[in-house]
Design an enzyme around this catalytic site. Structure first.
Site, PDB file in Angstrom:
ATOM      1  N   LYS A   1      70.655  43.074  38.680  1.00 30.52           N
ATOM      2  CA  LYS A   1      70.145  42.005  39.542  1.00 30.52           C
ATOM      3  C   LYS A   1      71.279  41.062  39.969  1.00 30.52           C
ATOM      4  CE  LYS A   1      65.689  42.869  39.782  1.00 30.52           C
ATOM      5  NZ  LYS A   1      65.002  43.136  41.074  1.00 30.52           N
TER       6      LYS A   1
ATOM      7  N   TYR B   1      69.581  45.524  33.152  1.00 29.26           N
ATOM      8  CA  TYR B   1      68.696  45.022  34.204  1.00 29.26           C
ATOM      9  C   TYR B   1      69.255  43.733  34.807  1.00 29.26           C
ATOM     10  CZ  TYR B   1      64.442  43.045  36.314  1.00 29.26           C
ATOM     11  OH  TYR B   1      63.532  42.484  37.171  1.00 29.26           O
TER      12      TYR B   1
ATOM     13  N   SER C   1      65.911  37.997  39.182  1.00 29.80           N
ATOM     14  CA  SER C   1      65.325  37.699  37.881  1.00 29.80           C
ATOM     15  C   SER C   1      66.187  36.694  37.131  1.00 29.80           C
ATOM     16  CB  SER C   1      65.221  38.982  37.050  1.00 29.80           C
ATOM     17  OG  SER C   1      64.916  38.704  35.697  1.00 29.80           O
TER      18      SER C   1
END
Length: 327
Positions: free
Chosen positions: A153, A149, A125
């Site tokens: 990643k 998040y 991402s």
């Protein structure tokens, strides 16, 4: 060829499996076995002539990754995980699904040994980047994520690169922009409103816009995203070199420009279904995201996205509304 998709019950995983099933081939080789894995039962793609194996399990649980990899798939599309706002609100769940699941998968590949070296395509991402940002994010911008998040990643990207460097697998990580327009019910992604302000009005439903119309972001359709994944599976390590994590291209526009694209496609009545209701959590998360990307390397490698947000709206109508606007 044996192809495996983790996160196959999710929107991108489902569309990827459908495309693989329809085409029946990947990187010039016929697909004979398709393994679909998720924590809920993934659907079986219609029309696929080969064998389909469905595994309903938590990839991060003990023994699951080893069981999946024991069949030695030649290509693994790894998309299993939880989305941005969910990972931010539930720290343990985010690290379990996003980091531990990836670590278990890569370790299972390493432990097979014996020359087994599958292609692993990882869905990363653009949340791996963190402010302060230049006007345009270059391909070599530093990874300083501002969310859990994005941190998860980034850690997976580093692990993928290290395992590739050591020769355990042939990895490529794709830093996806916001995938829009996502069909189906809303998910817990902080970016979900980007899709909701298009999808819900097109379905005749009211929706909420939690951020300002001047929020700028980069988008790619689900169709383009599936295309990214399939194209990545055919890229050799010689072409990629050591920098295997790549920022994908997309359409950069403001929320206000998204809304005007909706107006051009579906009219004023659709736009009238959008209600403004600021959400401080979503605003904070979105404020930590990059907005515009150079993506020159991805384009040079042959990755292709849409050229306008109008095109993204029309793709949603074609792919998910049967080509017709609701009355």
């Amino acid at each position: 060829m044996h192809v495996m998709v983790t996160g196959a019950a999710g929107m991108i995983g489902r569309k990827l499996a459908e495309r693989l099933g329809q085409e029946g081939a990947l990187a010039g080789a016929a697909i004979t076995v398709l393994t679909l894995s998720d924590i809920v039962a993934p659907p079986v793609p219609a029309g696929f002539a080969g064998a389909v194996s469905r595994v309903t399990a938590d990839l991060a649980a003990a023994g699951v990754a080893e069981r999946l990899i024991s069949a030695r798939p030649e290509v693994v599309f790894h998309g299993a995980g939880v989305v941005s706002a969910e990972a931010e609100m539930d720290l343990e769940k985010g690290y379990h699904a996003n980091l531990d699941g990836t670590r278990m998968l890569l370790e299972a590949v390493r432990e097979v040994g014996g020359g087994y070296r599958p292609k692993v395509v990882f869905t990363s991402s653009c949340a791996v980047f963190g402010a302060p940002f230049p006007d345009v994010i270059p391909d070599d911008f530093h990874l300083t994520p501002l969310t859990s998040y994005g941190t998860q990643k980034a850690m997976c990207e580093l692990m993928l690169a290290d395992y590739s460097r050591r020769g355990f697998l042939d990895g490529v990580g794709l830093r996806l922009p916001a995938v829009c327009v996502r069909p189906g019910p809303p998910n817990k992604a902080a970016s979900g409103f980007f899709s909701a302000i298009i999808r819900e009005p097109l379905a005749g439903r009211d929706t909420v816009l939690p951020v300002s119309e001047d929020v700028l972001h980069t988008h790619a359709s689900p169709r383009a995203t599936v295309g990214f994944l399939i194209h990545a599976a055919g890229l050799s390590r010689d072409v990629l070199g050591p920098r295997i994590n790549i920022t994908m291209p997309g359409v950069c526009c403001t929320v206000g420009e998204q809304i005007e694209a909706l107006r051009r496609v579906a009219g004023d009545a659709a736009v009238a279904r959008i209600r403004r209701a600021p959400d401080p959590l979503v605003e904070r998360i979105v404020a930590g995201w990059p907005h515009r990307f150079d993506a020159a390397r991805a384009r040079a490698l042959g990755f292709v996205a849409e050229s306008s947000f109008d095109e993204i709206v029309r793709i949603h109508v074609e792919d998910d509304l049967g080509g017709r606007l609701p009355a």
